[in-house]
Scaffold this active site. Sequence first.
Site, PDB file in Angstrom:
ATOM      1  CB  SER A   6      -0.897   0.043   1.234  1.00 48.68           C
ATOM      2  OG  SER A   6      -1.609   1.236   1.511  1.00 48.68           O
ATOM      3  CE  LYS A  46     -11.784   0.146  -0.257  1.00 57.99           C
ATOM      4  NZ  LYS A  46     -12.038   1.051  -1.351  1.00 57.99           N
ATOM      5  N   GLY A  92      -9.498   9.709 -13.098  1.00 54.88           N
ATOM      6  CA  GLY A  92      -9.642   9.033 -11.713  1.00 54.88           C
ATOM      7  C   GLY A  92      -8.722   9.462 -10.990  1.00 54.88           C
TER       8      GLY A  92
END
Length: 491
Positions: free
Chosen positions: A242, A291, A471
């Site tokens: 990440s 999530k 995006g």
Amino acid sequence: MICLTLTESTLNAALARLETERAHIDSAELRADLLNRGERAGIASFPARVAAIEELADLPLLLTARRTQDGGAWADEEEHRLALLADSSQGFAYVDIEDDCWEHPRARGIREAFRGTTVRSIHDLSGVPDDLPGQIRRMAGANTVAKLAVTPGGTADLARIIDACNRTKDLRRIVLGIGDFGVPTRILSGRLGNELTFASAPGASAARGHLTPAELAERYRYRALTARTSLFAVIGNPVMHSKSPEYHNSAFARANLDACYLPILVDDVASLFALAESLPIAGFSVTIPHKQTVIAHLDVRDAAVEAVGACNTVLRREARWVGTNTDVEGFWRPLERRMVERFAHHGSGLRALIVGAGGASRAAAFALARAGVKITIANRTVARARALAVELGLPDATAVELESIGPDWLRSRGPERPLIIVQTTSVGMAGGDPLPSALVGDEIVYDMVYTPPVTPLLDRARRASCTVISGSEMFEAQARAQSELFSALVR
Ligand code: ATR
């Protein structure tokens, strides 16, 4: 202290390594088991060589000869190993003796003669032993640091290690988790009350889960972490790749906030919440695959979480876990700015065409409807578009089948023509363009895909003189929104 584990095969190379890593280390461990045999005779004089170099002079050194069963490379006789430690350790600040040979006559001889601190170590390469606090109490002493390098097999094991640290605050010990599940123990080692944390030079990893001294010192500001530092995290599985720790730690550093953001590999969301309360963690980002699963553990879900059915941000507020979804804000902010620029308008009364009816589409539809934008959803499976409108409570939304849209569809809409077009499917990632209609040229075209930064739809929109939003702007904006929420929680 950040302790560099030296993995070099010669003493000269080890010395050179100390010089290159000096700015980020506070001590170093010489691993006799990794040195060429011919180097062993020089180990005893290594501390004097180090001390002779001005910038290394005050660096405490630890001498270790790690056996293969403990994850090291010492394959020779045990008698030789203990003899080497006895003959070579005098100039070192620490010497490592394994718990299972602690009472060996030679080991006892080393301990009695040694003027520095002894590290009494246990390595469990397959799990986390029972009763960690009891083990630490048994091993630690005034002149003895208990070292337990154990292997957490999941988030629950990580929680046990941190709990053991919390229960043994007053003792001299180093308790570290091996592998990805253990990474938080390495970053928070000092804060957890450990005497030091081990690190490996770039490209020379001595153990699974080692970070580099620079990562610890700069990204995670290891030396500045105290009991007051507010902790934040990203949870996911996998999570070590990440980019969020880099992003959020830089933001905290720029704002001069006493906060640290670390990656936590999570296989079990329930144990993560227990861990987050005991550490404690003030807030965390949620990534794949958690999530949806985090939602059941929240005390409060905001409207964005309810509507989108996914939560990417969890905050600790007044002893409650509050979930939000910054994808909604991240989507909205770049669009709102363009609407104001293009139409002097915040959206109300305008019409948007959303292409796609999956998870990304839900966040977009929720943000647009909240602003009073009228919505048309075009999807390959029209039933999914209708279902989305019903679930979000949008009675005025219309659903169309993607296939029914022809080249003149947009131009022929008349006064109800959408001036905002939002692409939410993953088709752009694979080099496709899901919208069959030509653009008129006065639209705002927003593609939620961020790799590639210019999708075929955005390329076409740019050539037709439309206003385009990539995006990557949404990605940046959602991270910024999250950073603002976290920053507000820093003590
Ligand atoms: P996400 O959560 O990323 O939005 P999703 O829930 O799988 O992902 O939704 C994917 C969206 O892309 C859906 O709208 C899907 O259309 P269907 O509902 O008809 O499946 C759309 N999609 C995927 N592949 C597509 C393709 N080749 N052409 C058109 N639409 C496509």
